[in-house]
Design an enzyme around this catalytic site. Structure first.
Site, PDB file in Angstrom:
ATOM      1  N   TYR A  50       0.839  -1.198   0.000  1.00  0.00           N
ATOM      2  CA  TYR A  50       0.000   0.000   0.000  1.00  0.00           C
ATOM      3  C   TYR A  50       0.875   1.250   0.000  1.00  0.00           C
ATOM      4  O   TYR A  50       1.980   1.254   0.569  1.00  0.00           O
ATOM      5  CB  TYR A  50      -0.887   0.051   1.244  1.00  0.00           C
ATOM      6  CG  TYR A  50      -2.035  -0.921   1.265  1.00  0.00           C
ATOM      7  CD1 TYR A  50      -3.264  -0.598   0.692  1.00  0.00           C
ATOM      8  CD2 TYR A  50      -1.904  -2.160   1.884  1.00  0.00           C
ATOM      9  CE1 TYR A  50      -4.334  -1.484   0.728  1.00  0.00           C
ATOM     10  CE2 TYR A  50      -2.966  -3.051   1.934  1.00  0.00           C
ATOM     11  CZ  TYR A  50      -4.172  -2.708   1.351  1.00  0.00           C
ATOM     12  OH  TYR A  50      -5.221  -3.593   1.391  1.00  0.00           O
ATOM     13  N   TYR A  60      -0.259 -10.158   0.761  1.00  0.00           N
ATOM     14  CA  TYR A  60       0.805  -9.599   1.593  1.00  0.00           C
ATOM     15  C   TYR A  60       0.721 -10.164   3.013  1.00  0.00           C
ATOM     16  O   TYR A  60      -0.347 -10.556   3.483  1.00  0.00           O
ATOM     17  CB  TYR A  60       0.723  -8.064   1.634  1.00  0.00           C
ATOM     18  CG  TYR A  60      -0.591  -7.490   2.122  1.00  0.00           C
ATOM     19  CD1 TYR A  60      -0.850  -7.337   3.481  1.00  0.00           C
ATOM     20  CD2 TYR A  60      -1.571  -7.096   1.221  1.00  0.00           C
ATOM     21  CE1 TYR A  60      -2.054  -6.805   3.924  1.00  0.00           C
ATOM     22  CE2 TYR A  60      -2.778  -6.559   1.655  1.00  0.00           C
ATOM     23  CZ  TYR A  60      -3.014  -6.426   3.017  1.00  0.00           C
ATOM     24  OH  TYR A  60      -4.198  -5.912   3.455  1.00  0.00           O
ATOM     25  N   ARG A  74      -2.734 -12.007   3.721  1.00  0.00           N
ATOM     26  CA  ARG A  74      -4.053 -11.585   3.252  1.00  0.00           C
ATOM     27  C   ARG A  74      -4.275 -12.036   1.812  1.00  0.00           C
ATOM     28  O   ARG A  74      -3.398 -11.905   0.978  1.00  0.00           O
ATOM     29  CB  ARG A  74      -4.200 -10.059   3.279  1.00  0.00           C
ATOM     30  CG  ARG A  74      -4.285  -9.358   4.608  1.00  0.00           C
ATOM     31  CD  ARG A  74      -5.484  -9.628   5.502  1.00  0.00           C
ATOM     32  NE  ARG A  74      -6.711 -10.094   4.914  1.00  0.00           N
ATOM     33  CZ  ARG A  74      -7.710  -9.336   4.415  1.00  0.00           C
ATOM     34  NH1 ARG A  74      -7.594  -8.033   4.408  1.00  0.00           N
ATOM     35  NH2 ARG A  74      -8.819  -9.894   3.976  1.00  0.00           N
ATOM     36  N   HIS A 133      -7.353  -8.657  -2.491  1.00  0.00           N
ATOM     37  CA  HIS A 133      -8.647  -8.030  -2.182  1.00  0.00           C
ATOM     38  C   HIS A 133      -8.614  -6.541  -2.508  1.00  0.00           C
ATOM     39  O   HIS A 133      -7.549  -5.926  -2.591  1.00  0.00           O
ATOM     40  CB  HIS A 133      -9.024  -8.223  -0.706  1.00  0.00           C
ATOM     41  CG  HIS A 133      -8.066  -7.552   0.243  1.00  0.00           C
ATOM     42  ND1 HIS A 133      -6.866  -8.105   0.617  1.00  0.00           N
ATOM     43  CD2 HIS A 133      -8.136  -6.343   0.886  1.00  0.00           C
ATOM     44  CE1 HIS A 133      -6.245  -7.290   1.457  1.00  0.00           C
ATOM     45  NE2 HIS A 133      -6.990  -6.215   1.622  1.00  0.00           N
ATOM     46  N   HIS A 156     -10.684  -2.935  -1.230  1.00  0.00           N
ATOM     47  CA  HIS A 156     -11.584  -2.322  -0.257  1.00  0.00           C
ATOM     48  C   HIS A 156     -12.594  -1.421  -0.972  1.00  0.00           C
ATOM     49  O   HIS A 156     -12.239  -0.690  -1.906  1.00  0.00           O
ATOM     50  CB  HIS A 156     -10.793  -1.478   0.743  1.00  0.00           C
ATOM     51  CG  HIS A 156      -9.801  -2.251   1.549  1.00  0.00           C
ATOM     52  ND1 HIS A 156     -10.076  -2.771   2.788  1.00  0.00           N
ATOM     53  CD2 HIS A 156      -8.508  -2.592   1.282  1.00  0.00           C
ATOM     54  CE1 HIS A 156      -9.015  -3.393   3.271  1.00  0.00           C
ATOM     55  NE2 HIS A 156      -8.046  -3.301   2.357  1.00  0.00           N
TER      56      HIS A 156
END
Length: 235
Positions: free
Chosen positions: A107, A146, A156, A159, A161
């Site tokens: 991110y 990640y 995770r 995905h 959000h």
């Protein structure tokens, strides 16, 4: 005077618990005291306050909205679908916001210290308004998995959000979209924390009709803001 808005009760059996021990951080941020009831008229307050003029022409295109010296790395994808209310009616002019990791699972955020490369041409955030039929559409790259430190060898799944307001505060939704066939879903406490009967609502469907030849694969993710088929919340 704005008339009272009639909302169906939320189907709490479709949403994850506020406190879910396998998802460790819920024990720190989940409420431990009874909720404080608010007057029902709060559901009539329309939000957020924005206008179409606030959206840029590339806000929906994450493959171009942060380009500096090249194109983002990774597999290009198209994510589209419809936003529906509790009675299955399309919601037009609804703000849909997304954020995600880049193709390497990183991110653009100072709190993300994962040892994976940042992409100088990918911000990982976008937004758009639904059309008259409640449809939205984003161009992006498939996010990478990640590590997240929740438990030993925790990763995770891929995905994206999502954040939506709908027509009023009573329809507020923050959720996550997953990809079909991801082997990490079976090991993810966040996904597994959603009741079993509602988990499939969080998984997008591959759609050849949404795929653009020679450009990107397409996925469909319909979102229902309330009612019996509502999309589960992210906790």
């Amino acid at each position: 005077m704005v008339p009272d808005t009639v909302l169906d009760p939320r189907d709490w059996a479709s949403h994850p618990a506020y406190l879910h021990p396998p998802y460790a951080s819920t024990l720190l941020r989940g409420p431990t005291q009874p909720l404080v009831p608010l007057r029902g008229r709060l559901s009539n307050l329309h939000a957020p306050v924005y206008g179409a003029h606030e959206l840029g022409p590339l806000d929906h295109d994450l493959t171009r909205n942060a380009v500096k010296n090249g194109v983002p790395l990774g597999e290009r994808i198209i994510v589209t679908g419809r936003v529906l209310d509790e009675r299955g009616r399309p919601l037009a002019n609804t703000l849909v916001e997304i954020w995600q990791a880049n193709a390497a699972g990183r991110y653009v955020h100072k709190a993300d210290q994962h040892d994976a490369p940042l992409d100088p041409n990918f911000l990982g955030a976008g937004r758009c308004l639904t059309d008259t039929q409640g449809r939205y559409r984003f161009l992006t790259v498939k996010p990478g998995a990640y590590p997240w430190g929740n438990h030993p060898n925790a990763w995770r799944p891929n995905h994206i959000h999502f954040s939506l307001f709908g027509e009023h505060f009573g329809a507020r939704l923050v959720t996550q979209m997953y990809f079909p066939g991801d082997p990490l879903l079976a090991h993810d406490p966040i996904f597994q924390g959603t009741p079993a009967g509602a988990r499939e609502r969080l998984i997008a469907s591959f759609a050849l009709d949404a795929t653009e030849p020679g450009y990107a694969l397409g996925y469909i993710f319909d979102i229902v803001l309330r009612g019996a088929r509502e999309t589960p919340w992210e906790r």
